[in-house]
Write a protein that holds these residues in place. Sequence first.
Motif, PDB file in Angstrom:
ATOM      1  N   UNK A   1       0.830  -1.207   0.000  1.00  0.00           N
ATOM      2  CA  UNK A   1       0.000   0.000   0.000  1.00  0.00           C
ATOM      3  C   UNK A   1       0.862   1.253   0.000  1.00  0.00           C
ATOM      4  N   UNK A   2       0.684   2.085  -1.004  1.00  0.00           N
ATOM      5  CA  UNK A   2       1.391   3.361  -1.041  1.00  0.00           C
ATOM      6  C   UNK A   2       2.795   3.327  -1.601  1.00  0.00           C
ATOM      7  N   UNK A   3       3.334   2.131  -1.887  1.00  0.00           N
ATOM      8  CA  UNK A   3       4.697   2.051  -2.437  1.00  0.00           C
ATOM      9  C   UNK A   3       4.681   2.616  -3.862  1.00  0.00           C
ATOM     10  N   UNK A   4       5.561   3.588  -4.166  1.00  0.00           N
ATOM     11  CA  UNK A   4       5.573   4.174  -5.511  1.00  0.00           C
ATOM     12  C   UNK A   4       5.918   3.145  -6.585  1.00  0.00           C
ATOM     13  N   UNK A   5       5.234   3.255  -7.728  1.00  0.00           N
ATOM     14  CA  UNK A   5       5.453   2.323  -8.834  1.00  0.00           C
ATOM     15  C   UNK A   5       5.816   3.105 -10.096  1.00  0.00           C
ATOM     16  N   UNK A   6       6.970   2.747 -10.643  1.00  0.00           N
ATOM     17  CA  UNK A   6       7.384   3.282 -11.938  1.00  0.00           C
ATOM     18  C   UNK A   6       7.136   2.182 -12.965  1.00  0.00           C
ATOM     19  N   UNK A   7       6.294   2.454 -13.953  1.00  0.00           N
ATOM     20  CA  UNK A   7       6.071   1.494 -15.035  1.00  0.00           C
ATOM     21  C   UNK A   7       6.967   1.908 -16.192  1.00  0.00           C
ATOM     22  N   UNK A   8       7.850   1.005 -16.598  1.00  0.00           N
ATOM     23  CA  UNK A   8       8.710   1.278 -17.754  1.00  0.00           C
ATOM     24  C   UNK A   8       8.135   0.560 -18.969  1.00  0.00           C
ATOM     25  N   UNK A   9       7.651   1.336 -19.932  1.00  0.00           N
ATOM     26  CA  UNK A   9       7.128   0.782 -21.187  1.00  0.00           C
ATOM     27  C   UNK A   9       8.339   0.583 -22.096  1.00  0.00           C
ATOM     28  N   UNK A  10       8.947  -0.592 -21.989  1.00  0.00           N
ATOM     29  CA  UNK A  10      10.204  -0.895 -22.676  1.00  0.00           C
ATOM     30  C   UNK A  10       9.982  -1.189 -24.165  1.00  0.00           C
ATOM     31  N   UNK A  11      11.077  -1.193 -24.890  1.00  0.00           N
ATOM     32  CA  UNK A  11      11.132  -1.543 -26.323  1.00  0.00           C
ATOM     33  C   UNK A  11      10.450  -0.491 -27.197  1.00  0.00           C
TER      34      UNK A  11
END
Length: 197
Positions: free
Chosen positions: A122-132
Amino acid sequence: MGNQMAPLPPFLPHLQALHVVVVGLDAAGKTSLLYHLKFQEFVKSAPTKGFNMEKIRVPLVGSRTITFQVWDVGGQEKLRPLWRSYMRRTDGVVFVVDSAEVERLEEARVELHRIVCSSENQGVPVLVLANKQDMAQALPVAEVEKLLGLHELCTSALNHIQGCSAVSGLGLQQGLEKLYEMILKRKKLLRNNKKKH
């Protein structure tokens, strides 16, 4: 008596390595991204059978450097239950997705939502890397964001999506800077909440 040290302030982000976990489906490019960050070049890697751990120093604006201790965990279906144990007390999560593999984005969405909405994250920051993003068939970042349902994520989750390429390194620096900002924001919120109680 003269040897006593003054107590350290409770929050010194520049002294400690931030614990970050990199997860995502198999073949999304997690290990290649990790090694591009470490060595500043593309390193072709075999599928991860367990995990890799590297300390990565990222230069920030104003000649400061932040150190991330990065755990890259294999993404094969049989390894995914292990992700939870790597996420205990993590400062941030990096979720890597293959933007060119449209048919697996639904599977990625399910895993991403499972991680973000679990009670321990809960609350942990998430970076989504849209690779390729360097590939011709890669979906635009806005389309990946929509298919992953980022707007539906739990309201407490700070998240950001960044287009990137493990081959060229495009977007990696910006993504990690954003992750660092989100981690600082969360630490500040937690500190302020402690003061209130």
